[in-house]
Design a protein around this motif. Structure first.
Motif, PDB file in Angstrom:
ATOM      1  N   ALA A 117      18.188 -24.277  16.652  1.00 50.28           N
ATOM      2  CA  ALA A 117      17.172 -25.035  17.387  1.00 50.28           C
ATOM      3  C   ALA A 117      17.574 -25.270  18.840  1.00 50.28           C
ATOM      4  O   ALA A 117      16.854 -25.909  19.599  1.00 50.28           O
ATOM      5  CB  ALA A 117      16.925 -26.376  16.692  1.00 50.28           C
ATOM      6  N   GLY A 118      18.757 -24.757  19.225  1.00 44.29           N
ATOM      7  CA  GLY A 118      19.181 -24.852  20.617  1.00 44.29           C
ATOM      8  C   GLY A 118      20.038 -26.062  20.956  1.00 44.29           C
ATOM      9  O   GLY A 118      20.264 -26.340  22.127  1.00 44.29           O
ATOM     10  N   PHE A 119      20.521 -26.768  19.953  1.00 37.17           N
ATOM     11  CA  PHE A 119      21.398 -27.917  20.196  1.00 37.17           C
ATOM     12  C   PHE A 119      22.852 -27.498  20.114  1.00 37.17           C
ATOM     13  O   PHE A 119      23.201 -26.575  19.390  1.00 37.17           O
ATOM     14  CB  PHE A 119      21.146 -29.030  19.160  1.00 37.17           C
ATOM     15  CG  PHE A 119      19.814 -29.679  19.291  1.00 37.17           C
ATOM     16  CD1 PHE A 119      19.608 -30.679  20.222  1.00 37.17           C
ATOM     17  CD2 PHE A 119      18.763 -29.287  18.487  1.00 37.17           C
ATOM     18  CE1 PHE A 119      18.367 -31.290  20.342  1.00 37.17           C
ATOM     19  CE2 PHE A 119      17.522 -29.887  18.599  1.00 37.17           C
ATOM     20  CZ  PHE A 119      17.326 -30.886  19.531  1.00 37.17           C
ATOM     21  N   ARG A 120      23.694 -28.193  20.854  1.00 39.84           N
ATOM     22  CA  ARG A 120      25.125 -27.976  20.772  1.00 39.84           C
ATOM     23  C   ARG A 120      25.684 -28.831  19.651  1.00 39.84           C
ATOM     24  O   ARG A 120      25.444 -30.038  19.615  1.00 39.84           O
ATOM     25  CB  ARG A 120      25.780 -28.373  22.094  1.00 39.84           C
ATOM     26  CG  ARG A 120      26.854 -27.408  22.514  1.00 39.84           C
ATOM     27  CD  ARG A 120      27.388 -27.753  23.867  1.00 39.84           C
ATOM     28  NE  ARG A 120      28.765 -28.185  23.620  1.00 39.84           N
ATOM     29  CZ  ARG A 120      29.416 -29.017  24.359  1.00 39.84           C
ATOM     30  NH1 ARG A 120      28.857 -29.553  25.400  1.00 39.84           N
ATOM     31  NH2 ARG A 120      30.648 -29.333  24.075  1.00 39.84           N
ATOM     32  N   ASP A 158      22.203 -25.290  15.798  1.00 42.50           N
ATOM     33  CA  ASP A 158      22.431 -24.149  16.698  1.00 42.50           C
ATOM     34  C   ASP A 158      21.158 -23.331  16.866  1.00 42.50           C
ATOM     35  O   ASP A 158      20.798 -22.956  17.982  1.00 42.50           O
ATOM     36  CB  ASP A 158      23.549 -23.246  16.168  1.00 42.50           C
ATOM     37  CG  ASP A 158      24.938 -23.806  16.407  1.00 42.50           C
ATOM     38  OD1 ASP A 158      25.099 -24.658  17.305  1.00 42.50           O
ATOM     39  OD2 ASP A 158      25.855 -23.381  15.685  1.00 42.50           O
ATOM     40  N   SER A 185      10.858 -25.150  12.305  1.00 43.43           N
ATOM     41  CA  SER A 185      11.375 -24.133  13.220  1.00 43.43           C
ATOM     42  C   SER A 185      12.437 -23.244  12.565  1.00 43.43           C
ATOM     43  O   SER A 185      12.716 -22.157  13.049  1.00 43.43           O
ATOM     44  CB  SER A 185      11.931 -24.775  14.489  1.00 43.43           C
ATOM     45  OG  SER A 185      13.065 -25.547  14.210  1.00 43.43           O
ATOM     46  N   GLN A 186      13.023 -23.694  11.471  1.00 44.16           N
ATOM     47  CA  GLN A 186      14.065 -22.919  10.768  1.00 44.16           C
ATOM     48  C   GLN A 186      13.636 -22.595   9.343  1.00 44.16           C
ATOM     49  O   GLN A 186      14.473 -22.409   8.459  1.00 44.16           O
ATOM     50  CB  GLN A 186      15.368 -23.723  10.734  1.00 44.16           C
ATOM     51  CG  GLN A 186      15.876 -24.138  12.087  1.00 44.16           C
ATOM     52  CD  GLN A 186      16.367 -22.962  12.902  1.00 44.16           C
ATOM     53  OE1 GLN A 186      17.100 -22.125  12.404  1.00 44.16           O
ATOM     54  NE2 GLN A 186      15.968 -22.891  14.152  1.00 44.16           N
TER      55      GLN A 186
END
Length: 102
Positions: A95-98, A93, A40-41
């Protein structure tokens, strides 16, 4: 998110990711999460892929509770610890994680 074809196109890198995960004796959930993060990255340049691969392995292990030291992952992936340190939070970040504050 990534395309299904990315798994085929990046087969060589995914095999390397699997080899790194094997050296670290990571569980299946960490390996799967690392593959998802990596794909994804995925950077465009090949020279950046090894560092992103290592950061993906480190971050995935952290996410699933199978944590390894940055130095341990760096040695297994043949990158510098700084390569992981400078990428893993941005990777999460993206990938949408905090990410943690520490």
């Amino acid at each position: 998110m990534y395309r299904a074809g990315d798994q085929v196109d990046q087969g060589e890198w995914l095999a390397e990711l699997e080899a790194v995960a094997e050296r670290l004796d990571l569980d299946a959930e960490a390996r799967s999460t690392a593959q998802d993060l990596f794909l994804s990255q995925l950077p465009d340049e090949d020279r950046s892929k090894r560092a992103v691969l290592a950061a993906s392995v480190y971050a995935a292990a952290l996410l699933v509770g199978d944590q390894r030291a940055q130095t341990e992952v760096a040695d297994a992936a043949d990158v510098s610890r700084l390569s992981i340190q400078s990428r893993w939070k941005d990777l999460l970040d993206g990938a949408g994680f905090r990410t943690p504050d520490w």
